[in-house]
Write a protein that holds these residues in place. Structure first.
Motif, short mmCIF file in Angstrom:
data_model
loop_
_atom_site.label_atom_id
_atom_site.label_comp_id
_atom_site.label_asym_id
_atom_site.label_seq_id
_atom_site.Cartn_x
_atom_site.Cartn_y
_atom_site.Cartn_z
N GLY A 178 31.22 2.12 -2.05
CA GLY A 178 30.49 3.39 -2.01
C GLY A 178 29.15 3.35 -2.67
O GLY A 178 28.58 2.30 -2.96
N LEU A 179 28.67 4.52 -2.92
CA LEU A 179 27.31 4.69 -3.41
C LEU A 179 27.33 4.61 -4.92
O LEU A 179 27.22 5.60 -5.61
CB LEU A 179 26.82 6.05 -2.97
CG LEU A 179 26.99 6.26 -1.48
CD1 LEU A 179 26.94 7.72 -1.15
CD2 LEU A 179 25.91 5.50 -0.76
N LEU A 180 27.47 3.39 -5.41
CA LEU A 180 27.71 3.28 -6.84
C LEU A 180 26.49 3.66 -7.67
O LEU A 180 26.62 4.20 -8.75
CB LEU A 180 28.15 1.85 -7.16
CG LEU A 180 29.45 1.49 -6.45
CD1 LEU A 180 29.88 0.09 -6.80
CD2 LEU A 180 30.56 2.48 -6.79
N ALA A 181 25.34 3.39 -7.14
CA ALA A 181 24.15 3.62 -7.97
C ALA A 181 23.82 5.09 -8.11
O ALA A 181 23.52 5.57 -9.18
CB ALA A 181 22.97 2.87 -7.39
N THR C 76 11.36 5.73 -5.72
CA THR C 76 10.67 4.71 -4.92
C THR C 76 11.73 3.92 -4.17
O THR C 76 12.90 3.92 -4.56
CB THR C 76 9.84 3.76 -5.80
OG1 THR C 76 10.69 3.23 -6.81
CG2 THR C 76 8.67 4.49 -6.45
N TYR C 77 11.31 3.27 -3.10
CA TYR C 77 12.28 2.52 -2.30
C TYR C 77 11.80 1.11 -2.05
O TYR C 77 10.59 0.83 -2.07
CB TYR C 77 12.48 3.20 -0.94
CG TYR C 77 13.13 4.56 -1.03
CD1 TYR C 77 14.48 4.68 -1.30
CD2 TYR C 77 12.38 5.71 -0.83
CE1 TYR C 77 15.08 5.93 -1.38
CE2 TYR C 77 12.97 6.96 -0.90
CZ TYR C 77 14.32 7.07 -1.18
OH TYR C 77 14.91 8.30 -1.25
N LEU C 78 12.77 0.24 -1.80
CA LEU C 78 12.48 -1.11 -1.36
C LEU C 78 13.15 -1.29 0.00
O LEU C 78 14.34 -1.00 0.15
CB LEU C 78 13.04 -2.13 -2.37
CG LEU C 78 13.00 -3.59 -1.94
CD1 LEU C 78 11.54 -4.07 -1.80
CD2 LEU C 78 13.73 -4.49 -2.95
N VAL C 116 13.45 -0.01 -8.66
CA VAL C 116 13.90 0.81 -7.53
C VAL C 116 15.42 0.96 -7.60
O VAL C 116 16.12 0.03 -7.98
CB VAL C 116 13.49 0.09 -6.22
CG1 VAL C 116 14.33 0.53 -5.06
CG2 VAL C 116 12.01 0.33 -5.95
N ALA C 117 15.95 2.13 -7.25
CA ALA C 117 17.39 2.35 -7.33
C ALA C 117 18.07 2.31 -5.98
O ALA C 117 19.29 2.36 -5.88
CB ALA C 117 17.68 3.68 -8.02
N GLN C 118 17.26 2.27 -4.93
CA GLN C 118 17.85 2.28 -3.58
C GLN C 118 17.05 1.33 -2.71
O GLN C 118 15.83 1.44 -2.59
CB GLN C 118 17.76 3.70 -3.01
CG GLN C 118 18.17 3.79 -1.56
CD GLN C 118 19.68 3.72 -1.37
OE1 GLN C 118 20.42 4.57 -1.84
NE2 GLN C 118 20.14 2.68 -0.68
N ALA C 119 17.77 0.38 -2.11
CA ALA C 119 17.10 -0.57 -1.22
C ALA C 119 17.80 -0.58 0.13
O ALA C 119 18.97 -0.20 0.24
CB ALA C 119 17.12 -1.97 -1.84
N TRP C 156 21.73 -1.60 -15.43
CA TRP C 156 20.85 -1.22 -14.31
C TRP C 156 21.67 -1.17 -13.02
O TRP C 156 22.59 -1.98 -12.83
CB TRP C 156 19.71 -2.24 -14.19
CG TRP C 156 18.85 -2.00 -12.99
CD1 TRP C 156 17.98 -0.98 -12.81
CD2 TRP C 156 18.81 -2.81 -11.81
NE1 TRP C 156 17.38 -1.08 -11.60
CE2 TRP C 156 17.86 -2.20 -10.94
CE3 TRP C 156 19.46 -3.95 -11.38
CZ2 TRP C 156 17.57 -2.72 -9.69
CZ3 TRP C 156 19.17 -4.47 -10.14
CH2 TRP C 156 18.23 -3.85 -9.30
N SER C 157 21.37 -0.20 -12.16
CA SER C 157 22.17 0.00 -10.95
C SER C 157 21.30 -0.01 -9.70
O SER C 157 20.13 0.39 -9.75
CB SER C 157 22.90 1.34 -11.01
OG SER C 157 23.65 1.43 -12.21
N LEU C 158 21.90 -0.46 -8.63
CA LEU C 158 21.17 -0.48 -7.35
C LEU C 158 22.15 -0.25 -6.21
O LEU C 158 23.25 -0.80 -6.21
CB LEU C 158 20.49 -1.84 -7.16
CG LEU C 158 19.82 -2.06 -5.79
CD1 LEU C 158 18.56 -1.20 -5.67
CD2 LEU C 158 19.46 -3.54 -5.59
#
Ligand SMILES: Cc1cc2nc3c(=O)[nH]c(=O)nc-3n(C[C@H](O)[C@H](O)[C@H](O)COP(=O)(O)O)c2cc1C
Ligand code: SF4
Ligand code: FES
Lengths: 191, 904, 436
Positions: A178-181, C76-78, C116-119, C156-158
């Motif tokens: 899932g969407l862990l972050a 921000t996104y990658l 970035v937290a979402q890639a 740190w999370s991604l």
């Protein structure tokens, strides 16, 4: 032809939840619908429209921009012959001509038994095996007339069922995690 | 320029050079706009001044200087920078433009001789001015199936399409419903609806108007005319009270097309399809062309004199039976201001009756509409917050809906509605409520009363709405509370008594004294009719009967002694035999009054029923005398929209038969009665209004004819300074743009049709009434709830077996106008009763099954349809479809509760 | 001479199970990430800057510089560009299918460096196997603790989403890719203002990098930017994965040190291309994907160097080299490439949408024998209306550079083989028809 099945509807919701905005799921959902029916039925497009918050006209308009998404029925095996420069230099047009003759249909058509559709493809990134062919997006190449005929035979007999699922089946691995972050902060917040 | 740019007009100017000429500009302006101001026309296709630029077609390429020298840039997309230099016709720019045009023509069928657009086609025009001289293309062109119907009113020829995306962007961006979209890719791009759902938008006609080629054509106009055979005149659409400016175009004496004119304060070039195609009703076969009188039970043709004598006899008879007050006048909301004034004067000073009402019990009390501080559309779209307590505006006032929809992007909208509307989608908060509870909801919104336990309302939503409002009150300490708030006020449901809405309005006004109101009464000139005194207790120019008595008696002679009855009162009185004579001014109470049974009974009871009408309808079927009058596009005069904006009407065709303008019917009737209305022409009427009516001082047809006043004047002049965003003086930011609105040409030069006006009788003595002595009476101001007598009227509790009825309107219904328009009549929807799916389940019925819907008043049978957006205790019917839903409503009760029964 | 530079992105490809987590971990997998997490993000950015890692997607923009341009913002996104569809390019295909964990590790490192937290990895839809392997690898990476919350205990999370494309070349263009990722048709956005680093995905600042660019990162973090920069020369540092196809004996992929290896090496060396097919003569070659102007035999000695190629009026582009020999018809080659652009134009811009189709028709006419001498000027003038000046790098009358890439092959063909074009006109058809 049906709209999304209940299982696929659930799956669709899960896919929508992967994205910060629901509309981003439009193409993955089209793939999902296509893996269900082999093409994008109007009913499925209406479901997708409701799931991502656009009109059915926008779903069809967007989907039809993309070569892989079919708004009309196609055969169980869509044979895409690349004829782009590298494959052309390797004899792709000759192979394509042979394919048309062998199957008795022109590019864009489907055999009467619904088994095969032929497409002329742009570069499939298999240029080292030119001329390169995809069947339901699984790679074959290099092919010549004889190996093409043999391939068709194996497809027809179902021998390749494991390697070449029916048209529309793209990725058979589902996201298991899932969407862990950032979970909880999103999930179709546009709708 | 967009609205946002408008706001920061604070003149921080920069210098730009266009083809060597220095031009001052505002940062953020587009190169194409700045060049246009400098008199330099840059060719274009995809750019439309009312939509966001996309820079797709590449026709507008010009050389623009930047940090790295000159480069080709789309002028419609690039925003100016200080010191920038623009070259629009340098060899490089000219070659690029020629190149684009040549590319566009590569696949264009060049079938101009059989194309509707031929002769007014931007592609033709720009090919001539900016294109290559000859074609180097010898290959086979792209082929498509020729015109396909993509919607009930729209045909698409894909071969002509140049993929500018104006239509698809209009649908998504302006109309907010992407029913058409680009499909496929590259050279195969086509505009397409979803096959199963055609392009049936209320706004579809706009896409035809903005199509820069002949790809989109309108079914009603296809092959009707060539542009060079068209005559046109600028006028105002009188389909609803938004009052969109239009060019009415005719060919061989018949109207063939309406095009929207870009009126900055009103319609910004858009029209709804009902307004655009409703002109067909003008030539309908059910027009009344000659006076009719009832002989032996049948209506037969008669001469004017005979018909008028019959009416005059009725007047005398009524006087004998009842004295003054035995006569009532209903309707007038479809007249011109001058017509309305003449009838108001006739009724109040000659017939001496105050039983006059332009509304049909489906609106709001006149004192309320006239007395509340008013807002313009502009005020609304630039408000700090909008409270919408109104019916579904997309169904009733479509172009206002477009304006507010766009505004919702920047203005917080609080919608109060019993059922979701088209606006709900973009509203920041939607406060639902059960019909009848509007006043309590309003109280809760402004902190006057509990937010709990309001039937049908969600306290959390009310909380959110209150947060929006209280966020405003922090600003500007010396501003009145509610300053900058605009309240859009109308009648959400015909089955919900006006008193509840009026009560809500009065409450809001008391709590937010700085707020202004935009009244959204629906019929075209209802606001003009109220302004002209076609309401009980009201005199022309927004004054009360008593306040204005002295002033008007000096000019008109004696006035009725008491305030008269409103529509409901009139019909009730007629039904119980207390009236002798009823005059219908283009009104059809049987179709439009919420209580159909009462209306029919009333019309049948009176001794003499006179209908002044353009078309035959259900009500004038019962009349004893029918008098034919000129309708839309057949008369001079002015009309007033919902803002109080007065604009000029202009005739384009001649009225049929011996129809007169309604004002001269009033004048002739006065004469037949041995009296003199004192007005011999539309001009004298207009001047009299401007002289006598306090709110209309200084506003007359001469004023309105000035080119810079074509967008109208908001009355009263003094109170609302008119911003003259002239469309036509060369310096205006938005001159008529042949690319934005192809097909509209020099409206100045063409006028009324030959022969219009010659059929008019010359009545009256031409005596000029002079202004009375003394001070002008004050305008009405709302004196609060009590003054309106709005107490009471609270609904009872809804019992567990009943549903509360919402009776809403649809744009296309079985009303006279829609049914008289060949292209529109088939678009009226099926009558259905909408209910929550749970209700269907409870009843054990399927979608489409007929159910019996019963009120205290009557019962109808109608198919049921599920609608998950509805509360479980509400059902919704649409007025004026073929199910007779208004038979259910009891006009005397605050709400209408119904029960549902299955039909075994 | 082939250098002894290390294999940076293809080190694992000899193994048949190179795509599995087991193999990946057994060959140093995720060590680069662990090393990166031990250092502050700024230091990682410095390493990448020092490496002078040029983007491998086509434009060759230094990754470090691109990262530094990311507009600071809350979100921000990658986005990783795996839409590889430039004709004759098949290197990302290879990396996705055969070493998906390396792509993912590189992506995580980049996300960490950028905060970035979402890639997203946008993977070309036609890579069905690649999508399965990438998806499998993402699942494994989550399970392994390399993705998700609190990666390897770093706090740190991604989140990483694999997004399938659906078949449209234009979606390789970064702004079209973002549109597509937003669920729309792949219409490129106008730059300015839509530079992804400023206004990208959902309007938020976004870094878009290529698959191969990412695949280099684990090595760079483990060995240092200096070690990477020590390979190659000038701005062309490190190694690059070249895709060789067309009329050669040994078509395939070759990871070579940049600059120090030449086109001659790549095409002729027996361990690499092995020479022109069947002993024919080299006629021309395309140095960097079909958007690039062609080179002739005289360019063989040129190093595989971005600047050197640019100086000669073409580009190293996507690192794909197509060999044409003396049996190849220049008109037909130009026609097929033009046909590609005609079929793939998104359709927004008139010059690209209509010009590509018109040019394709003219070329086909010439190839089929209905050409006129004036057609050559017409071709060049129509090209000029798409890309004024018909030079490289091109000027444009269009939104993106797909349009102005159309003239490359046509202008190359006419410039290098004018006589052959004229011969088509004179002989009423293709003089090499029989050679095929
Ligand atoms: C028409 C066109 C197609 C492109 N196709 C790709 C592609 O398939 N894959 C890719 O990585 N970059 C492609 N690019 C380049 C991208 O726009 C972008 O520059 C690149 O993904 C950035 O990554 P990099 O900096 O790591 O090279 C394409 C560009 C254009 C104009
Ligand atoms: S140049 Fe071609 S591909 Fe690029 S945006 Fe324009 S039409 Fe689309
Ligand atoms: S690109 Fe500017 S008008 Fe179309």
């Amino acid at each position: 032809m049906a709209a999304l099945t209940p299982e696929n509807f659930e799956r669709a919701r899960a896919i929508v939840a992967l994205y910060p905005k629901a509309r981003s799921a439009l193409i993955p959902l089209c793939h999902l619908a296509q893996s269900q029916d082999g093409w994008l039925t109007p009913e499925a497009m209406e479901d997708i429209a409701a799931l991502v918050g656009v009109t059915p006209a926008e779903v069809r308009g967007t989907a039809s921009f993309y070569d892989m998404l079919h708004t009309e029925p196609v055969g169980r095996h869509v044979i895409a012959v690349c004829t782009n420069i590298a494959c052309m230099l390797g004899g792709a047009y000759e192979l394509l001509e042979h394919a048309e003759e062998h199957l008795g249909i022109a590019v864009g058509q489907t055999t009467a038994d619904g088994e095969f559709t032929i497409e002329e493809a742009e570069c499939l990134a298999g240029c080292d095996t030119a001329p390169c062919v995809q069947v339901n997006h699984r790679f074959f190449g290099p092919l010549d007339a004889a190996s093409f005929d043999a391939l068709c035979e194996r497809l027809r007999s179902g021998e390749l069922g494991g390697d070449v699922p029916h048209h529309g089946t793209l990725c058979r691995v589902e996201r298991a995690v899932g969407l862990l972050a950032t979970e909880g902060e999103r999930g179709g917040d546009e709708r | 320029m967009t609205d946002t740019a408008r706001e920061q007009v604070a003149p921080q100017t920069i210098q730009v050079t266009v083809d060597g000429t220095p031009v001052p500009a505002v940062p953020g302006e587009l190169v194409i706009e700045v060049a246009e101001r400098a008199g330099v026309y840059i060719p274009r296709f995809c750019y439309h001044p009312r939509m966001e630029p996309v820079g797709m077609c590449r026709m507008c390429l010009v050389e623009v200087s930047g940090p790295r020298g000159f480069s080709l840039q789309p002028a419609c997309y690039v925003r100016v920078a200080d010191g920038q230099e623009v070259r629009t016709s340098s060899p490089k720019a000219a070659k690029a433009q020629e190149g684009v045009l040549e590319f566009l023509l590569v696949n264009h069928p060049l079938d101009c001789p059989v194309c509707d657009k031929g002769g007014e086609c931007p592609l033709q025009d720009q090919a001539l001015s900016h294109g290559p001289g000859e074609s180097r293309f010898v290959e086979e062109k792209r082929h498509w199936e020729k015109p396909i119907e993509i919607g009930p009113l729209i045909h698409l020829d894909r071969e002509r399409c140049i993929q500018c995306a104006r239509c698809t962007r209009f649908a998504a961006e302006v109309a907010g419903e992407a029913l058409i979209d680009f499909a496929f890719r590259g050279a195969h791009i086509e505009v397409a609806p979803f096959p199963e759902r055609p392009f049936s938008s209320y706004f579809s006609g706009n896409t035809v108007q903005i199509c820069p080629v002949g790809a989109l054509t309108a079914a009603p106009y296809r092959f009707r005319s060539r542009p060079w055979d068209l005559e046109q005149v600028e006028t105002t659409c009188v389909t609803c009270s938004v009052g969109c400016r239009v060019a009415a175009q005719s060919s061989a004496g018949r109207l063939v097309r309406y095009l929207g004119i870009d009126s900055e304060p009103v319609n910004q070039s858009w029209l709804c399809d009902k307004g655009r195609f409703g002109y067909e009703a003008v030539h309908a076969t059910n027009r009344v062309t000659r006076p009719l009188v009832r002989r032996a039970g049948e209506l037969v043709e008669a001469r004017w004199a005979e018909a008028l004598r019959e009416v005059a006899a009725g007047v005398r008879q009524s006087d004998q039976r009842f004295g003054p007050g035995g006569i009532a006048v209903l309707g007038g909301a479809r007249l011109t201001n001058e017509d309305a004034y003449a009838w108001s004067k006739l009724a109040k000073s000659i017939l001496r009756t105050d039983h006059v009402d332009a509304q049909l019990g489906d609106g709001l009390p006149a004192e309320l509409v006239l007395g509340l501080p008013r807002a313009t559309i502009d005020d609304a779209v630039h408000a700090k917050a909008l409270i919408v307590l109104a019916p579904d505006l997309r169904e009733e006032l479509p172009v206002l809906y477009l304006r507010l929809r766009k505004a919702a992007a920047t203005v917080p909208v609080i919608e109060c509605s019993t059922v979701p509307t088209a606006l709900s989608e973009v509203a920041h908060v939607r406060c639902g409520y059960l019909p009848g509870e509007a006043q309590r909801l309003a109280g809760a919104l402004v902190g006057d009363g509990s937010i709990e336990e309001i039937p049908g309302a969600d306290p959390a939503e009310i909380e959110r709405a209150r947060a929006v409002l209280s966020a405003l009150s922090g600003e500007g300490s010396d501003a009145a509370v509610g300053d900058g708030v605009v309240i859009v006020l109308g009648r959400p449901s015909l089955a919900e008594d006006a008193r509840s809405i009026a009560g809500a309005a009065a409450l809001l006004q008391r709590a937010l004294p700085g707020a202004r109101f935009l009244s959204v009464l629906r019929r075209a000139n209802v606001h003009g009719a109220l302004d002209m005194g076609l309401a009980p207790g009201i005199l022309p120019g927004r004054v009360g009967l008593e306040a204005g008595r002295q002033w008007f008696e000096a000019a008109w002679g004696e006035l009725p002694s008491d305030r008269g009855r409103d529509a409901r009162g009139i019909l009730e009185a007629a039904a119980s035999g207390e009236l002798s004579m009823l005059i219908l001014l283009g009104a059809d109470p049987i179709a439009d009054f919420p209580d159909a049974a009462l209306a029919r009974h009333a019309l049948e009871q009176v001794d003499l029923l006179v209908a002044v009408a353009t078309h035959r309808d259900a009500s004038n079927e019962l009349a004893h005398v029918v008098l034919p009058v000129a309708g839309a596009d057949e008369r001079f005069g002015s009309t007033t929209n919902l803002e109080g904006r007065v604009t000029r009407l202009a005739p384009k065709v001649v009225p049929p038969g011996v129809a007169w303008p309604a004002w001269s019917v009033a004048a002739e009737l006065a004469r037949t009665l041995g009296n003199d209305l004192g007005c011999s022409s539309i001009e004298t009427l207009s001047r009299e209004i401007s002289r006598l009516a306090p709110a209309h001082r200084g506003i007359d047809l001469d004023q309105l004819s000035a080119p810079e006043r074509r967008d109208g004047i908001v009355a009263p002049l003094a109170e609302t300074p008119v911003t003259l965003l002239g469309r036509r003086d060369g310096t205006s930011p938005r001159p008529i743009d042949p690319m934005a609105t192809p097909g509209i040409f020099s409206v100045e030069e063409q006028g009324a049709p030959l022969g219009a006006g010659t059929a008019l009788p010359v009545g009256g003595s031409g005596r000029r009434a002079s202004s009375p002595e003394g001070a002008r009476p004050p305008l009405l101001a709302l004196g609060g709830l009590e003054a309106l007598g709005l107490g009471g009227g609270a609904p009872g509790r809804l019992d567990a077996y009943s549903f509360r009825l919402v009776l809403r309107r649809a744009l296309y219904d079985h009303g006279t106008l829609v049914q008289a328009s060949l292209s529109l009549r088939g678009l009226a929807g099926q009558a259905v009763l909408a209910a929550n799916p749970h209700v269907l389940e409870q009843l054990g019925v399927q979608a489409g099954d007929p159910v019996r819907c019963k009120s205290e008043r009557g019962a109808i049978e109608v198919p049921i349809a599920p609608d998950a957006s509805l509360a479980r205790n509400v059902v919704v019917l649409t007025a004026n479809l073929d199910d007779g839903a208004n038979a259910l409503v009891d006009a005397g009760s605050p709400v209408t509760d119904v029960r549902l029964e299955t039909l075994a | 001479m082939i250098t002894d530079a290390p294999r940076i992105v293809t080190s694992r490809l000899g193994h048949s199970d190179s795509h599995t987590l087991e193999r990946y971990l057994a060959t140093g997998g995720y060590e680069g990430l662990r090393a990166a997490l031990a250092r502050p993000p700024a230091e990682i950015r410095e390493e990448v800057d020092k490496a002078s890692l040029l983007g491998r997607g086509g434009a060759g923009f230094p990754a470090g510089r691109k990262w530094s341009m990311l507009r600071p913002a809350e979100i921000t996104y990658l986005v990783i560009n795996g839409d590889e569809s430039e004709p004759a390019t098949f290197k990302d295909h290879l990396l996705i299918e055969r070493d998906p964990h390396q792509v993912i590790e590189g992506t995580i490192i980049a996300a960490y460096a950028l905060g970035v937290a979402q890639a997203f990895i946008f993977c070309r839809g036609e890579f069905a196997l690649g999508l399965e392997r990438l998806s499998q690898a993402v699942n494994e990476a989550y399970a392994h603790g390399a993705l998700g919350r609190n990666i390897f205990g770093s706090g740190w999370s991604l989140d990483l989403v694999i997004h399938p494309g659906a078949g449209a070349y234009i979606c390789g263009e970064e702004t079209a890719l973002l549109e597509s990722l937003e669920g729309k048709r792949g219409f490129p956005r106008i730059k300015p203002p839509y530079f992804p680093a400023a206004i990208g995905l959902y309007g938020a600042p976004t870094v878009v990098n290529n698959i191969e660019t990412m695949s280099n990162l684990p090595w760079i973090v483990r060995n240092g930017g200096a070690a990477f920069a020590a390979l190659g020369q000038g701005s062309s540092t490190g190694t690059r994965l070249f895709a060789l196809s067309g009329r050669v004996e040994r078509p395939g992929w070759y990871e070579l040190e940049m600059s120090k290896t030449t086109f001659a090496d790549l095409i002729m060396d027996p361990s690499l291309g092995g020479g022109v097919k069947d002993g024919h003569d080299l006629k021309a070659f395309i140095p960097g994907g079909v958007s690039a102007p062609w080179f002739g035999p005289e360019h063989l000695s040129l190093g595989l160097d971005q600047d050197a190629v640019a100086k000669q009026g073409s580009m190293l582009g996507s690192g794909s080299v197509v060999v044409m020999d003396d049996t190849t018809c220049a008109v037909r080659a130009a026609w097929r490439i033009t046909r590609f652009f005609y079929r793939e134009s998104c359709g927004q811009c008139t010059p690209c949408r209509e010009g590509s189709g018109w040019l394709e028709k003219i070329l086909r006419r010439i190839e089929e024998g209905a050409g006129r001498e004036a057609d050559l000027d017409l071709l060049m003038d129509a090209c000029d209306n798409i890309a004024p000046g018909v030079s490289w790098p091109p000027q444009q009358t269009t939104i993106c550079v797909l349009g102005p890439s159309i003239p490359s092959s046509i202008a190359s063909g006419i410039r290098m083989f004018r006589d052959e074009f004229l011969l088509h006109v004179k002989e009423g058809g293709c003089p090499m028809r029989d050679a095929r």
